[in-house]
Write a protein that holds these residues in place. Sequence first.
Motif, short mmCIF file in Angstrom:
data_model
loop_
_atom_site.label_atom_id
_atom_site.label_comp_id
_atom_site.label_asym_id
_atom_site.label_seq_id
_atom_site.Cartn_x
_atom_site.Cartn_y
_atom_site.Cartn_z
N VAL A 298 0.36 -4.65 15.29
CA VAL A 298 0.98 -4.72 13.96
C VAL A 298 1.98 -3.57 13.85
O VAL A 298 1.63 -2.41 14.10
N PRO B 141 -0.05 -6.45 6.49
CA PRO B 141 -1.15 -7.11 7.20
C PRO B 141 -0.70 -8.48 7.70
O PRO B 141 0.01 -9.20 7.00
N GLU B 142 -1.11 -8.83 8.91
CA GLU B 142 -0.76 -10.12 9.50
C GLU B 142 -1.83 -11.17 9.31
O GLU B 142 -1.56 -12.36 9.48
N HIS C 146 -7.87 -4.42 9.35
CA HIS C 146 -6.87 -3.76 10.16
C HIS C 146 -7.33 -2.33 10.44
O HIS C 146 -7.76 -1.62 9.52
N VAL D 230 -1.56 0.37 14.70
CA VAL D 230 -2.30 -0.53 13.83
C VAL D 230 -2.74 -1.72 14.67
O VAL D 230 -1.90 -2.37 15.31
N ASN D 231 -4.07 -1.95 14.65
CA ASN D 231 -4.66 -3.03 15.47
C ASN D 231 -4.18 -2.92 16.91
O ASN D 231 -3.66 -3.87 17.50
N THR E 133 -10.20 1.90 8.63
CA THR E 133 -10.25 0.43 8.55
C THR E 133 -9.86 0.00 7.15
O THR E 133 -10.45 0.48 6.16
N CYS F 233 4.30 -0.69 12.43
CA CYS F 233 4.10 0.32 11.39
C CYS F 233 5.39 1.17 11.30
O CYS F 233 5.87 1.67 12.32
#
Length: 1664
Positions: A752, A770-771, A776, A747-748, A793, A754
């Motif tokens: 991030v 989500p940050e 993302h 993720v990203n 996305t 997961c």
Amino acid sequence: MSEVDIIGNQARSREGRGLSVRGGDSDKWITIQKNTFQNWINLQLHGSGMTVDNLQEDLCDGVKLCALVAALQQKPSIGRVIKKPNNQHQYLENVTLALNAIAADNIRLVNIGSEDIVNGSLKLILGLIWHLILRYQIGKTKFPPKKLMLAWLKAVVPECQITNFTSDWNDGVNLHAVIEYCQPGLCPDWRHLSRQNRLDNCRNAMTIARDKFDIPLVVRPEDLASPHLDDLSGMTYLSYFMNVDSPGYMATLRNVNAINTQGSRINDFGSSWNDGTHLCNLVKSLGQNPGPITPNHVDNLQRGIDCGRRLGVEPILSAKEMADPEVEHLGIMAYAAYFTHLKPVKSLADKAVIEGNFGSVYVGQEKTFRVIIDDDDVSSGDFRAEVIGPDSIPPVRLSWSGRTATGSFTPSEMGQHRLNVYCMNEPLASCPIPFKVSSDRSKVTFHPVDRCPVGVITELKVDTSSAGQGDIRMEVETPNGHSTNLPVVYRQGMYTANFTPAEVGDHRIFVHYDNEQIVGSPFLVKAFDPSKVNVYGLEGGSVGRALSFTADSQSAGEGELTVVVTHNGVTIPSQVTTRQSGIHNIDFTPQGAGTYRVQMYFNDVEIRGSPYTLEIVDSSMVSVSGDGLSLVPVNKTASFNVHTRGAGGGNISVDITSPSGKKVASKLVQRGDDDSVVEYTPTETGDFEVSISYYGEELQGSPFTCKVYDVGKVIVSEMPQYAIPGNAVTFDIDASRAGSGNIEIRVNEGRVACSVENRGNHQFKASFFPESTKPHVIEMTFNDAAVEDSPWTVNIIDPHSITVSGEGLDRVPINTEASFNIHTSDINISCIEVLIKAPNGDTVPCDLGSDSGGVLVAEYFPTVVGDHTLRVLCNGTEIADSPYIVKTYDTSAITVTDLPDGFVSQPIVFSIDVSQAGEGQLQIMVNNGNLPNDVEMVQSGVYRISFIPVEPGVQTVDISFNDEPLPMSPLTCNVVDLSASVIELPNLQPVETRSTFLIRSLATDASVAVELMAPSGELVPANLVRQSDGDYKVEWTPTMAGKHSVDVLFAGQQIQGSPFFINVFDINKIRVDNFYNGGLEETAGFNVDASQAGRAEQSIWVVSPSGRNVPVDVQETRASEYAVSYVPHEVGRHKIHLTYGALEHPGSPFTQEIGEGALATAHGDGLYRGEEDKPATFFVESGGITGEPTIQVDGPNSIAKCSIDPQPGGRFAITYVPVETGLFDITVKWNGRDIHGSPFHPRIVDARKVRVIGGWQHYMDSQERIHLVVGEEKHIPFETAEAGPGKLTAEVRGPTGSIVPCTVDDSYNGKSTVIFTPREEGHHTIHLNWSGHPLSGSAFSAYATGGFHDITKIILSGRGLKEATVREEAEFFIDGSQAGRGEPQVQLTGVRAEVNVIISPLGGGKYRCTYIPVIPGAYLLHITWNDRHVKGAPFKVNVIGAFYPNKVAVTGEGLKGGLLGRDLDIRIDTRKAGPGELTAFCTGPNKVAYCDLEDNRDGTFRLLVKAQEAGRHVLQVKYGGEHVLGSPFVFRVSAQPDASKVRVSGPGVEHGILACFQSRFIVETRGAGAGQLMVRIRGPKGAFQVEMYRDSQKDRTILCRFDPTETGLYIIHVKWSNLDVPGSPFHVHIVDTQQELEQVLKEESYPNSTLHSSRGYSQWREEF
């Protein structure tokens, strides 16, 4: 006028100007020419009983003239001649008969009539005789004979450097040289003659020429030696050396044939040269290769001329002229003479000769001959020899001694032979040399054969090389007693017979020579059959195991069995054991894996099936590798490699079983001797079992397990499109049917975290938090392959980040769609909701959509005026700032009163009512805001507006409500201003020169008018052009000198200051004449008449011969007529300069010769201008001076006949009639001296020679009138090249007599175009003049018809007018709605193709045009309307093709890298890549390198890369945005060489003792950058050899050594890129004893001042 003056001004060479009189010596020069022509005439009349004693009188009656012409034309008579004429009429009849005969022979006589000969006009008689000499003595030629004669003389006697026919012959030396050329030996000492003995030299030479060559003395020796010898006399005499069959002609033929070694003999210089054969043979003789002769004569000659140029000989005639059957011999003779100075080049066939006696040649005996080289251009290596016999080619040996070779050969057979000797592969001229070889009958030898195989031809040979002529017969007797004759063939001295035994056993051969057996006959031959040898038990095996097999030869006959076993080229020991007769056992033990070769021979003949091959294998040497044995995707070809190097040649067996138990097909591909690839395609997931065996043995590790997976079976579900910050994002993964493998989720890009929950059976749930509010991106791979639909996305929604903007939130007009933007950061449209309430409570529908930028667009349609409430919600929650108040309005409810016209400085008033329009802002602008306006409210919503215009013209009022223009806006009115001004009006203007001035006014085209009036009262055409700044430019061209008035009218009234005046002058109408002077210190002067030239400021100054200005007095005698005088203080030519209106007079500077006494003057129109074939007159004023004038009038190519009429008062009237156009020269002399202003240069014109291009019929209508169209510009082009130095003028008058503006474009040399545009329908008159003279047929009638269409109003638009792309539709539009009735025609043409254009009517005179090009390049787009091109047509259309980056070639040394600080030069060729943009980008380890791309404008580019640091660089070259072939390029940039980093060490650079000296030393160059190492060593006695070594090209350490053999000082220079390294040069002392060494070390501290020269160093260089 004296006779001498007349002759001096008339006799002239054909190619020259008039021959000028030579001062006081003119009598002598004239007398020479007169005597020469008279002598020549008498030579022609020899034998007729007639002579000419007085050239001026003896031809007057025509009798002798007719006899002369008949003799020249070789006719008994030219007609009826009156033998004894007794009156002038009969004289004229005879002379006319002669002149007609001359003219009939294509001799053009200019200005010579019968009356001139009868009246004894000596100047014209001399001219006539010269024409006869040219035609009949020198020869008929299209080229200047003087040029051809001089060319021949320069060719035959080049060292004399002859340039004329006068002074170069006075001393007689050159004539001796010509005679010596004609017959060598007559004047061998001509170079030693004294040039002071002029007369003796000339007399001797002319006497020799008369006695030896029969050349008559048409010129006396005294005349030839005279400095007054003229060109024509010299040419007449010397022509006798150059005529056909003359001495010079025959000598040139002789010399040309002397160098012509190719082809037939050359017998003339005439038409035999037409086909080019002679010329090609000539240059071929001189070593050139003009190629074969073809039917194209001009092509043959041109190739010969080109070869001549390469030999340094320039042509005199062109190839086309030499191919003319009427070509004059003199041009070819002169050209051919230049070749005679070149050395002939022998052909290859003539470069050597052969000597030898070939009468007695015998079989087996050596024969010799000699080859002698006869040319310096070849050497012994260029020759070879061969002897060819009936059936043999005996070798020939050439043994060279200097330039002579001894050849030898030994024939091996009898019969006819031939010898060939070749020079550079071309046979010599005497080859081939035939000869016969005889034989010795005493000996015949049979070559015995012991054994021979059955069924195989065995050649039996009988040698008769020493036996002589005889008959050979051979017979064979088989084991069963059958006899057969064998056919005998003779080859190379040997009789052969083919013997093929058919059975095993003993055969007897009988050999008969002349029916008798030779010694030893019969001969025994044992026959065997190797095919009957049988082999058993020969099979393959393994390494180290003994092999044994059996061979049976019992049925093969007698013989020996041999066996050879090899492996990899090595023979393996084998043992052959014979167990019983014909039975053999063979044993050997293989030592390694591979193919073994077993060869078996019986009596040295290989048996049937041999060689045999055996495969010996070693399965332990087999290995496997590749993904096809571990992990592979489903439905894709998997492979693995089998490496059998060293394992032998066994068979590979592969067995693959799928998870379902099915067998999987595989393919074995051999990729080399030792490598194989196994390919198979799995169709299901799971574990596959792969078994591999080699030569039946299972490989170690077999069977192998390969896991097969299917990434397409990984299913991802429940993937959200958006999420809220702080909430978990989850999705499901199902890999239950994908097979074994590894799933990776990022993720990203892994920033991030997961987490994945395993739910069993290969199913998972993944989640992350989500940050940030940014989208993302989730990437997922299975066994490093992207899962289907990856990446995903997820957009993170932040309600506070949503904003709205747009005009739909403020003031909005009703009944119009309004919109505003919702900036959602890519939030899904389903999350957004918009609610709108109208003032009456109704809900207004709103539609949401996305624009191209991803922004949501909200659209609604208000219908009620008032405030609307607008709310924006995201997931049911209002965003910040919601709700919004939108105010709607209606501009259609606004009314405006009419806007009246007005005047400058007076107010204009109108009203506006906005009471029903709703809330908003009213904005009024007059003239784009440049003019203020007043607004007064009359009542609520009703306003009164006023403004005061300050400039005339259209006034524009723009009215908008809430920035929206009202439907009736803009309002316009017209304002008039009577004021205007004229600027840039010149005070002075020359005629026939376009002039302009400006009218500054705000008036329209209709209210401004200009009238320009010439002094004659006629209107001058003027063109009024409106400028972009509002001014009017007036263009006009005056054609008449004088004061012109300019009247500027506005609305029919004159503006202030009008009319204005301009002085126009014509400098060509200024006459300068009546030159007079009374000698030194006496008044001299002349008159200047500018009365017809107009008024302008003039300037006159006189410059003396020494360059000083002489004071001038100018008095105006009458209006614009001036008497100019000055007092000269120097004798000589004075220059008189005249300018008028700052322009210099065309004849300026005039010259006036000031002498001791006075001279006559000349004046009159004939000195300045005239017409062809019309008399021109001028006058000579004697001023009381005694004497008479001498006049000569020369045209560009003719003499104008002139008459001189004496008149009272010392005046002479001169009249001449020019017969051609051009700039003439009039020379006026008084008592032999030029008068002032002489020579004069009148311009002679002929208006009849001005011709319309294409003919008048092209421009006429059915009633023979020039066709005109109202409003259409008319162009009439004229050809003026032959009309003389003049100017075309034109005047066009319309039906009412008004002048139509007209211009003449004469920008092209020799062409003038009349251009005008008729303004009204009806009859027009066109007056055309050439330099004031009307053209034939002027004035011309024309008729203008009314225009039915205005093609200028055609409007074109669209990209397709300029460019298009291959295979893409291009379009453009044609708007002819304002052009009247008609339709367009369109054609698109290119060099390589024509493109079809489709025209689609759109209605209303508008059309859409489309086309699809398929070939790139430049095209022309032709657009016509009613068959007439529209403005700007044809248009250039550039069709762009597709580009091919893989066809871009990048080359150059720069791709190999270089040094820091030096540009890397790279060349790029895009010519085959089509159109595209070329870019280059280069990066180093840390810095970007500069790239300088230079366009060579031919599809190639030069790229200079300037690196900013050392190290690895990557160069990207792209074309059309894509990498070209080979890009990116990688190279290394090295640092600059640094000599200080080089280190030198070792005993070789230290002092030592000779007996134990170690001369080695090491040079370490690490860190020194790229450079060149140079080592030089000088010993006590000079240079010393150095040896240098390094392990590889990349090694930076170099070992150096040298071998000193004596004591002394050794100087060692070590340089890096020409710079000494630290310590260099090293001074090494090598001594004999330890004591001397210690002394050297002790003295080493003392300074050494000795300088050592660099001479004699031995050096070694190496590039790094």
